[in-house]
Design an enzyme around this catalytic site. Structure first.
Site, short mmCIF file in Angstrom:
data_model
loop_
_atom_site.label_atom_id
_atom_site.label_comp_id
_atom_site.label_asym_id
_atom_site.label_seq_id
_atom_site.Cartn_x
_atom_site.Cartn_y
_atom_site.Cartn_z
N HIS A 84 -5.59 8.87 6.97
CA HIS A 84 -6.35 9.52 5.89
C HIS A 84 -7.81 9.10 5.98
O HIS A 84 -8.15 8.15 6.70
CB HIS A 84 -5.79 9.10 4.53
CG HIS A 84 -5.88 7.62 4.29
ND1 HIS A 84 -6.96 7.03 3.68
CD2 HIS A 84 -5.04 6.61 4.61
CE1 HIS A 84 -6.76 5.72 3.63
NE2 HIS A 84 -5.62 5.43 4.19
N ARG A 138 -11.46 7.77 4.24
CA ARG A 138 -11.79 6.77 3.21
C ARG A 138 -11.82 7.45 1.84
O ARG A 138 -12.33 8.55 1.69
CB ARG A 138 -13.15 6.17 3.52
CG ARG A 138 -13.47 4.97 2.65
CD ARG A 138 -14.75 4.29 3.09
NE ARG A 138 -14.60 3.58 4.38
CZ ARG A 138 -13.96 2.43 4.52
NH1 ARG A 138 -13.37 1.86 3.48
NH2 ARG A 138 -13.88 1.85 5.68
N MET A 163 1.30 3.93 9.39
CA MET A 163 0.40 4.23 8.27
C MET A 163 0.09 5.72 8.27
O MET A 163 -0.11 6.30 9.34
CB MET A 163 -0.89 3.44 8.41
CG MET A 163 -1.70 3.42 7.14
SD MET A 163 -3.39 2.83 7.37
CE MET A 163 -4.21 4.36 7.75
N TRP A 211 -13.57 -1.72 -1.06
CA TRP A 211 -12.70 -2.03 0.07
C TRP A 211 -12.99 -3.41 0.70
O TRP A 211 -14.15 -3.76 0.91
CB TRP A 211 -12.86 -0.93 1.14
CG TRP A 211 -11.98 -1.21 2.33
CD1 TRP A 211 -10.69 -0.82 2.50
CD2 TRP A 211 -12.33 -1.96 3.49
NE1 TRP A 211 -10.19 -1.29 3.69
CE2 TRP A 211 -11.19 -2.00 4.31
CE3 TRP A 211 -13.50 -2.63 3.88
CZ2 TRP A 211 -11.17 -2.66 5.54
CZ3 TRP A 211 -13.47 -3.29 5.11
CH2 TRP A 211 -12.32 -3.30 5.93
N GLU A 233 -10.04 -8.72 -0.25
CA GLU A 233 -9.12 -9.27 -1.27
C GLU A 233 -7.86 -9.84 -0.63
O GLU A 233 -7.34 -10.87 -1.07
CB GLU A 233 -8.78 -8.20 -2.33
CG GLU A 233 -7.69 -7.21 -2.02
CD GLU A 233 -8.00 -6.27 -0.85
OE1 GLU A 233 -9.16 -6.16 -0.47
OE2 GLU A 233 -7.05 -5.67 -0.32
N ASP A 234 -7.39 -9.22 0.46
CA ASP A 234 -6.20 -9.74 1.14
C ASP A 234 -6.51 -11.07 1.83
O ASP A 234 -5.68 -11.97 1.89
CB ASP A 234 -5.62 -8.71 2.13
CG ASP A 234 -6.68 -8.09 3.01
OD1 ASP A 234 -7.89 -8.34 2.80
OD2 ASP A 234 -6.32 -7.34 3.93
N ASP A 269 0.86 -1.18 0.00
CA ASP A 269 0.00 0.00 0.00
C ASP A 269 0.90 1.23 0.00
O ASP A 269 2.03 1.18 0.53
CB ASP A 269 -0.90 0.00 1.25
CG ASP A 269 -2.03 -1.02 1.12
OD1 ASP A 269 -2.13 -1.66 0.06
OD2 ASP A 269 -2.80 -1.16 2.08
N ASP A 299 0.57 3.93 1.65
CA ASP A 299 0.59 4.70 2.89
C ASP A 299 1.28 3.97 4.04
O ASP A 299 1.12 4.35 5.20
CB ASP A 299 -0.84 5.09 3.29
CG ASP A 299 -1.78 3.89 3.32
OD1 ASP A 299 -1.29 2.75 3.24
OD2 ASP A 299 -3.01 4.10 3.42
N1 UDH Z 1 -5.54 3.20 -2.89
C1 UDH Z 1 -5.34 4.36 -3.61
N2 UDH Z 1 -6.37 5.17 -3.90
C2 UDH Z 1 -7.63 4.88 -3.52
C3 UDH Z 1 -7.85 3.71 -2.78
C4 UDH Z 1 -6.80 2.91 -2.46
O1 UDH Z 1 -4.20 4.68 -3.97
O2 UDH Z 1 -8.55 5.67 -3.84
C5 UDH Z 1 -4.42 2.28 -2.67
C6 UDH Z 1 -3.37 2.81 -1.72
O3 UDH Z 1 -2.15 2.25 -2.06
C7 UDH Z 1 -3.86 2.29 -0.40
C8 UDH Z 1 -4.31 0.90 -0.80
O4 UDH Z 1 -4.88 1.07 -2.09
O5 UDH Z 1 -2.87 2.31 0.56
C9 UDH Z 1 -5.31 0.27 0.12
O6 UDH Z 1 -6.40 1.12 0.26
P1 UDH Z 1 -7.53 0.88 1.33
O7 UDH Z 1 -8.45 2.03 1.28
O8 UDH Z 1 -8.07 -0.47 1.17
O9 UDH Z 1 -6.77 0.78 2.67
P2 UDH Z 1 -6.33 1.89 3.62
O10 UDH Z 1 -5.71 1.14 4.73
O11 UDH Z 1 -7.67 2.63 4.11
O12 UDH Z 1 -5.45 2.90 2.93
C10 UDH Z 1 -8.71 1.93 4.70
C11 UDH Z 1 -9.89 2.84 4.94
C12 UDH Z 1 -9.53 3.94 5.85
C13 UDH Z 1 -10.73 4.57 6.47
C14 UDH Z 1 -10.27 5.47 7.56
C15 UDH Z 1 -11.39 6.16 8.25
N3 UDH Z 1 -10.83 6.95 9.30
C1 NGS Z 2 -10.70 -7.02 7.51
C2 NGS Z 2 -10.88 -6.97 6.02
C3 NGS Z 2 -9.53 -6.88 5.36
C4 NGS Z 2 -8.78 -5.67 5.88
C5 NGS Z 2 -8.67 -5.76 7.39
C6 NGS Z 2 -8.01 -4.55 7.97
O1 NGS Z 2 -11.95 -7.04 8.11
O2 NGS Z 2 -9.69 -6.79 3.97
O3 NGS Z 2 -9.99 -5.86 7.92
O4 NGS Z 2 -8.62 -3.41 7.50
N1 NGS Z 2 -11.59 -8.17 5.59
C7 NGS Z 2 -12.88 -8.16 5.29
O5 NGS Z 2 -13.57 -7.18 5.32
C8 NGS Z 2 -13.48 -9.47 4.88
S1 NGS Z 2 -8.13 -1.99 7.88
O6 NGS Z 2 -8.35 -1.85 9.31
O7 NGS Z 2 -6.73 -1.91 7.55
O8 NGS Z 2 -8.92 -1.05 7.11
O9 NGS Z 2 -7.49 -5.60 5.33
#
Ligand code: UDH
Ligand code: NGS
Length: 365
Positions: A311, A313, A308, A278, A281-282, A216, A218
């Site tokens: 940011h 959503r 991290m 979101w 997939e992992d 990712d 971030d």
């Molecule tokens: N990503 C992008 N752009 C997007 C979405 C995702 O570049 O619009 C990439 C980026 O590399 C990111 C990764 O995909 O680090 C995973 O994105 P994610 O949204 O699944 O995971 P992340 O941990 O955020 O960055 C989770 C949601 C955060 C919500 C926070 C509410 N406070």
């Molecule tokens: C799980 C998600 C994963 C995600 C993890 C952490 O619940 O994809 O949370 O998310 N699995 C499902 O929803 C089935 S996080 O807190 O980083 O946004 O990676």
């Protein structure tokens, strides 16, 4: 008597002049051949750095202007000579293998995001990074060729921090690596895993990578002993995140940063292409690995610490309501959906100073 001695003197005089002339001629000819024979190797025997600059110049000239036939012929000769010298040089200095653990590592790192970083400064701080975000250690032979794949859309600020922290770390880790930003075009729902599949395919078109780190944008490691390379088993690298109080959120968690060798990746048919939005997939990737009998390798909690960048959503990346159903069926779907069914369209490839950015149309749900 006087007439005889005069004649003798004249003969002697002429003979001497002739000898002197012959000597001069000999010296001139010798000098000419000496200069000619020493000029060629001297011109070619320039130091390596000099040669690299020349080659770089030649590459650019080739791209810009075609040149005359004579120039082309000369250039080709020069290139052929250079190539054979390169080969000789390679044979001469058989590089030692890079050590298992790089001696350049420093351990725990300070990582903060309230500082100003600029691409220009990162470029200046990392003069050895090649065009397109490539690097290779000069003084040892690497063990792995690592493609770093980052799924991306509208996160330029995060990317700057990633480049700022990661390029120095990856160089200290003595990796032969390239950075690939896989940028999803348009504003349809985001698809992280499909972008990672695209990164795998596109990176392999460029270089013979045998290890893939999926990260990712971030996430920044807080310890350079967390090596971004591949292991006997698929590796989960972001095991100890600040947002999860430096613990795994659950044992099967495989999100954030992971690495798979080419063989490991192919064994699971790559990643799923049909997780739009979101989540999940992992977990699907984790399922694939365990269904194929693999286990997860991880660094310890200290070495695996990472931060991290906080940011909100992103737009068009809401939680995917189908994700629970999908991860319940990985065993049935994994052979039918993956790298063997991947389809996408590359819209643009940009070779930038610190990374390669590939903009793709991955379609929509
Ligand atoms: N990503 C992008 N752009 C997007 C979405 C995702 O570049 O619009 C990439 C980026 O590399 C990111 C990764 O995909 O680090 C995973 O994105 P994610 O949204 O699944 O995971 P992340 O941990 O955020 O960055 C989770 C949601 C955060 C919500 C926070 C509410 N406070
Ligand atoms: C799980 C998600 C994963 C995600 C993890 C952490 O619940 O994809 O949370 O998310 N699995 C499902 O929803 C089935 S996080 O807190 O980083 O946004 O990676």
């Amino acid at each position: 008597m006087t007439g005889d001695s005069n004649m003798n003197f004249n003969v002697l005089n002429r003979t001497c002049k002739l000898v002197v002339l012959l000597c001069l001629l000999h010296i001139t000819v010798t000098f000419f051949f000496y200069v000619r024979s020493s000029a060629t190797p001297l011109g070619f025997r320039s130091p390596q750095s000099h040669r690299n600059v020349l080659r770089y110049g030649q590459d650019r000239a080739e791209a810009g202007s075609p040149g005359t036939d004579a120039q082309e012929a000369g250039k080709k000769q020069g290139e052929a000579a250079e190539e054979s010298r390169d080969q000789e040089e390679k044979q001469d200095q058989k590089l030692e293998k890079c050590p298992e653990t790089s001696p350049l590592l420093v351990g725990p790192l300070r990582v903060e995001f309230n500082i100003h970083v600029s691409l220009d400064q990162i470029k200046k701080d990392n003069p050895n990074i090649q065009y397109g975000g490539r690097y290779k250690p000069k003084d040892c032979e690497v063990l792995q060729k690592v493609a770093i794949i980052i799924p991306f859309r509208n996160r330029d600020e995060h990317l700057k921090f990633w480049l700022y922290y990661l390029h120095p770390i990856l160089q200290r880790q003595q990796l032969d690596y390239g950075v690939y930003i896989i940028n999803q075009d348009g504003d349809e729902t985001f698809n992280r895993a499909k972008l990672l599949n695209v990164g795998y395919m596109e990176a392999l078109k460029e270089y013979d990578y045998n290890c893939f780190v999926f990260s990712d944008v971030d996430l920044i490691p807080m310890d350079d002993r967390n090596t971004y390379r591949c292991f006997e088993q698929p590796r989960h690298l972001s095991v100890s995140m600040d947002k999860f109080s430096y613990r795994l959120p659950y044992n099967q968690y495989f999100g954030g940063v992971s690495s798979l060798s080419k063989d490991q990746f192919l064994k699971i048919n790559g990643f799923p292409n049909n997780y739009w939005g979101w989540g999940g997939e992992d977990d699907d990737i984790f399922n694939r690995l365990s269904f194929k009998g693999m286990s997860i390798s991880r660094p310890n909690g200290e070495v695996g610490k990472c931060r991290m960048i906080r940011h909100n959503r992103d737009k068009q990346n809401d939680p995917n309501p189908q994700r629970f159903d999908r991860i319940a069926h990985t065993r049935d779907t994994m052979d039918k959906d993956g790298i063997n069914t991947l389809s996408y369209r590359v819209l643009k490839t940009e070779k930038l100073d610190l990374y390669t950015k590939i903009t793709v149309d991955v379609g929509k749900p």
